[in-house]
Structures are given as structure tokens and as C-alpha cells.
Design a protein around this motif. Structure first.
Motif, short mmCIF file in Angstrom:
data_model
loop_
_atom_site.label_atom_id
_atom_site.label_comp_id
_atom_site.label_asym_id
_atom_site.label_seq_id
_atom_site.Cartn_x
_atom_site.Cartn_y
_atom_site.Cartn_z
N ARG A 145 112.63 -89.97 28.84
CA ARG A 145 112.00 -89.66 27.56
C ARG A 145 110.59 -90.24 27.49
O ARG A 145 109.66 -89.60 27.01
N LEU A 146 110.42 -91.46 28.00
CA LEU A 146 109.08 -92.06 28.03
C LEU A 146 108.15 -91.27 28.95
O LEU A 146 106.97 -91.09 28.65
N LEU A 147 108.69 -90.81 30.05
CA LEU A 147 107.89 -90.03 31.00
C LEU A 147 107.44 -88.72 30.36
O LEU A 147 106.28 -88.31 30.52
N ILE A 148 108.33 -88.06 29.64
CA ILE A 148 107.96 -86.81 28.98
C ILE A 148 106.86 -87.06 27.94
O ILE A 148 105.88 -86.33 27.87
N GLU A 149 107.02 -88.11 27.15
CA GLU A 149 105.99 -88.45 26.16
C GLU A 149 104.66 -88.77 26.84
O GLU A 149 103.60 -88.35 26.39
N GLY A 150 104.73 -89.52 27.91
CA GLY A 150 103.52 -89.90 28.64
C GLY A 150 102.83 -88.71 29.27
O GLY A 150 101.60 -88.65 29.31
#
Length: 68
Positions: free
Chosen positions: A28-33
Motif C-alpha cells: 500500500r505504501l508502494l502504491i501511494e509512493g
């Protein structure tokens, strides 16, 4: 995290995202980033993340942000 990424230099952002990829729990953090990077090259990967029902909305929002 998105706010923090916006204040960093691109090289720092990419290094952090590369570090995040090492743990699948951080997807999820990777997608946001990826949305913050706004690199259109990442859009096909984001579309692939939409196959996961739990990530569909976040990936769609990230695509919108990256391409707007």
C-alpha cells in the motif's frame, strides 16, 4: 508518507521506494509512493495492482494522481 515524499528530492524518493519493495507487506505504501513519483511508466504496474480487490481503489486513485 505521501506528504514526506513530496518534500524529498526524486533520488531520495526512488531510493525509499526501492527499499519499500523489499517487504510485500508494504504494498500500500508502494502504491501511494508511486503516485507521488508521477512517472507514467509506473501506470501499467498500477493497473496490475487493481487485480487485487483490496488494492483496487488505492491503485485507481494513484493512477488518477499520476496522470492528472
Amino acid at each position: 508518507m505521501p506528504l514526506a515524499l513530496r518534500t524529498m528530492y526524486m533520488a531520495q524518493v526512488l531510493a525509499l521506494l526501492k527499499l519499500i519493495t523489499q517487504d510485500p507487506a508494504n504494498i500500500r505504501l508502494l502504491i501511494e509512493g508511486t503516485a507521488i513519483v508521477t512517472d507514467r511508466v509506473c501506470v501499467p504496474w498500477l493497473f496490475g495492482q487493481m487485480d487485487d480487490v483490496n488494492l483496487t481503489r488505492l491503485a485507481g486513485e494513484s493512477i488518477t494522481f499520476a496522470t492528472a
